[in-house]
Write an enzyme that holds these catalytic residues in place. Structure first.
Site, short mmCIF file in Angstrom:
data_model
loop_
_atom_site.label_atom_id
_atom_site.label_comp_id
_atom_site.label_asym_id
_atom_site.label_seq_id
_atom_site.Cartn_x
_atom_site.Cartn_y
_atom_site.Cartn_z
N GLU A 84 10.66 -35.58 15.37
CA GLU A 84 11.69 -34.62 15.74
C GLU A 84 11.10 -33.28 16.16
O GLU A 84 11.56 -32.65 17.11
CB GLU A 84 12.65 -34.37 14.57
CG GLU A 84 13.61 -35.50 14.29
CD GLU A 84 12.93 -36.67 13.64
OE1 GLU A 84 11.85 -36.48 13.07
OE2 GLU A 84 13.48 -37.78 13.70
N HIS A 154 22.76 -39.10 6.09
CA HIS A 154 23.37 -39.52 7.35
C HIS A 154 24.74 -38.87 7.51
O HIS A 154 25.57 -39.38 8.24
CB HIS A 154 23.50 -41.05 7.42
CG HIS A 154 22.18 -41.75 7.46
ND1 HIS A 154 21.44 -42.02 6.35
CD2 HIS A 154 21.46 -42.25 8.50
CE1 HIS A 154 20.33 -42.64 6.69
NE2 HIS A 154 20.31 -42.78 7.99
#
Lengths: 349, 372
Positions: A84, A154
């Site tokens: 990322e 999540h």
């Protein structure tokens, strides 16, 4: 090239509200299809647009980039390795030489390795170079919010961390028509924008989305439901919850005005203030934890501007100050019952 | 390939190890054979069957929606966990990512606790608050159980530092996958480990795919055992429980004397990345079948058992049945266990939770400090 550029400039129509779009050329789409359509339009109109991220090439884990690699080739729609920080920084670099970099971070919970790059590099690029350089053509798309079973990693809503960083813009759409218009506006905005897509709505939200190239203005909130007794402010998935709570309140004769913030930062303070001056009561909701969430900022701003108009304290109905839980998700989330309770207390203050 | 020394129960059987690939190490430093006994073989077989059946039971429970959320199964990779259990002790720390059910089993949790945790029940390993990705066990130095890819690597390096600082004769096994090998934080951590000679084993479970991306489409250098640059590395067959065991024993010795080491264990997962991944869009069904037929880690041990007449098919079948029974009982028990009470939402946020004000959505829902 000149012709292409002109087409690109005039091809898109800008609107304040989705209801202003008069197009009859529409198709039933859900959220991921609308996002896909927006990306398709941008990649088609702008030869310098690139879309990249983890698993983007085969269509994306939520199908947002379906068919785009086949259409535009691996030069423009490609996968990155699992990094990322690399994705964020790579996007900043691309944007600074004039490419329209659309970087995807698969889950908002994973954006933190890129946090330094976004906050220290992207947000301050224009400022520290005295406007010689900028990464305005960077858009970071990421998924956002509770999905029913996502648990700690999540389900997060990290918008507040980025709203605290001048130089960035943060946008959260509430349904497909808004999503397409706001995404196109975000990509074309000459500032780095973080676009959070509510993952719970990818399949669940459906609408007749115009097929044209259109943009909805950033930094403009929308009053999605008019009312006179209380103002309810939210964004993303919360708008649905607010609608449900408003329906419950309507049975008691309370008319609720619902505002979708749309652009989290810089937000449209004027619409909020106008509404609260009219109603005198306000509730702000979001899934993120309460302390230092967007509710805190908006409360402070609204009470400053509307102090003498307020009939009751501004309430924030948000997630608890805990990590996003596993099985306790239904208790943690600000649902319609909690908001309804707050409406009652506010009206009876 | 496999020698029979004697038929008695306690005699040792010698197993020839597959070849190693090394980086900044001499091949002759590594063993060429491993010894085992009948009882050890049967123990490995039973334990790996238990792991396999537990994972398959979780697959079924997920499909029945009794387990929800994200579930990452490790069937196909059991020999790695068995090998680490055999090669290291409970005083050595283990830290891993989210494919952690089998490690939890080998580090002391019962199948019931593990399955209950996945079903978010109160009787689960972490009180039902962690779920499939977050198993921990303080008593056996199992530091979890992490959802963010690569985040456990610098964390594990810190554990190794503590061990060295406290002069413990122990190492930290830092496990991660081929996808995580491209995270910047691995290189930051490995650099610190080599600089300060920390007893850290960087263990890469290379199952050839990072979610749906094959290793050559994600990594410029797919020889993961060399990715430590000046740090020595070894590549092994992760599906050979003996090679895993012997390599870890060697690695432990190396770490305590010299410093960190990279180990790449070649393996394969039969399931997709998680239950949302069918696992056949980026690899063929034939490839998965082929792996099952030729490289299955449990079959490998089974063949040694049969060839050395340690047990016959019938006895092995009995072991299969008893492990299946154990799992079935655990599942039935977990099904009727209660979920954690709603008060658990606001516990364990801080160490002295009772002294903290945890804001609830409505003030009256807040948890007030005890002193008030």
């Amino acid at each position: 090239m000149q012709l292409l550029r002109r087409v690109y400039q005039f091809g898109s129509t800008k609107h304040r509200f989705a209801s202003d779009i008069k197009s009859t050329n529409r198709q039933k789409m859900n959220l991921f299809q609308a996002i896909n359509n927006a990306l398709d339009i941008e990649l088609g109109a702008n030869p310098k647009a690139l879309l990249f991220g983890e698993d983007v090439k085969f269509g994306g884990v939520f199908r947002c980039s379906q068919g785009l690699n086949e259409k535009y080739g691996t030069d423009r729609v490609f996968n990155t390795p699992l990094c990322e920080q690399g994705i964020g920084a790579f996007g900043i670099g691309l944007a600074s030489v004039g490419y329209t970099a659309i970087a995807e971070i698969q889950f908002g919970d994973y954006i933190f390795p890129a946090f330094d790059q976004i906050v220290n590099e992207a947000a301050k690029f224009r400022y520290r170079s005295g406007n010689q350089f900028n990464c305005g053509s960077l858009t970071i798309r990421s998924t956002w919010g509770a999905v029913g079973h996502g648990a700690l990693y999540h389900s997060q809503s990290p918008e507040a961390y980025f709203a605290h960083t001048p130089g960035l813009k943060v946008v959260v759409p509430r349904d497909p028509i808004q999503a397409k218009g706001l995404l196109l506006a975000s990509i074309r905005d000459k500032n780095p924008v973080i676009f959070f897509e509510p993952k719970a709505l990818y399949r669940n939200a459906e609408d007749e989305v115009p097929l044209d190239d259109y943009e909805l203005e950033l930094s403009k909130a929308e009053v999605v439901q008019q009312g006179k007794h209380i103002t309810l402010i939210g964004y993303g998935t919360s708008i649905r919850v607010l609608r449900e709570a408003a329906k419950m309140a309507e049975k008691d004769g309370v008319s609720c005005e619902i505002i979708d913030l749309q652009t989290i930062y810089p937000y449209d303070g004027q619409t909020l203030v106008e509404s609260v001056k009219k109603t005198g009561r306000c509730i702000i909701t979001h899934e993120a934890p309460q302390t230092c969430g967007m509710g805190a900022e908006l409360s402070a701003f609204i009470q400053e501007k509307c102090f003498l108009h307020l009939e009751a304290p501004i309430r924030r109905i948000t997630g608890y100050d805990t990590p996003f839980p596993l099985v306790h998700e239904p208790i943690y989330l600000p649902d319609k019952f909690k908001i309804y309770e707050a409406i009652k207390e506010s009206v009876n203050y | 390939m496999i020698f029979r020394i004697s038929r008695s129960c306690f005699s040792s059987i010698s197993v020839k190890l597959p070849s190693f690939k090394v980086h900044h190490l001499e091949l002759q430093q590594l063993p060429k054979t491993a010894t085992t006994t009948s009882s050890e073989l049967l123990a490995y077989y039973k334990s790996m069957q238990l792991q396999r059946r537990m994972e398959i039971a979780c697959d079924n429970l997920y499909k029945q929606r009794l387990i929800r959320g994200f579930l990452h199964l490790a069937d196909g990779q059991e020999s790695i966990y068995e090998g680490l259990h055999a090669g290291l002790t409970y005083d050595d720390c283990v830290i891993t990512a989210y494919r952690d059910h089998c490690i939890a089993l080998l580090r002391g949790d019962t199948p019931h606790q593990i399955i209950a945790e996945m079903m978010a029940k109160q009787t689960g390993s972490t009180k039902g608050k962690g779920g499939s990705m977050h198993y921990y066990k303080k008593a056996t130095n199992f530091y979890g159980g992490h959802g963010i890819v690569g985040a456990q690597i610098p964390l594990g390096t810190g554990l190794a530092f503590a061990q060295k600082y406290l002069k413990k004769p122990n190492v930290t096994l830092i496990m991660f996958g081929d996808g995580a090998a491209n995270q910047g934080q691995l290189y930051e951590a490995a650099n610190m480990a080599q600089l300060w000679h920390l007893p850290a084993i960087y263990f890469i479970e290379n199952n050839l795919f990072g979610m749906g991306t094959s290793i050559d489409r994600a990594s410029a250098n797919t020889k993961f055992y060399t990715r430590g640059d000046v740090i020595p590395g070894i590549q092994i067959d992760g599906n050979n429980v003996f090679q895993v065991r012997e390599t870890l024993k060697f690695a432990k010795k190396h770490c305590l004397e010299k410093g960190p080491i990279f180990i790449e264990a070649m393996t394969y997962r039969y399931h997709g990345h998680s239950m949302s991944d069918p696992g056949v869009t980026y690899r063929t069904r034939e490839e998965v079948q082929q792996q099952r037929k030729t490289r299955d880690c449990i079959n490998y041990v089974k063949n040694i058992i049969l060839e050395n007449k340690v047990a016959d098919e019938h006895q092995l079948e009995e072991i299969d049945n008893s492990t299946q029974n154990e799992i079935d009982i655990a599942v039935e028990q977990a099904k009727v266990d209660p979920v954690p009470p709603s008060t658990e939402l606001t516990t364990d946020v801080y160490v002295d939770n009772e002294n903290h004000f945890i804001r609830g959505i409505l003030y009256k829902d807040s948890v007030l400090p005890k002193s008030q």
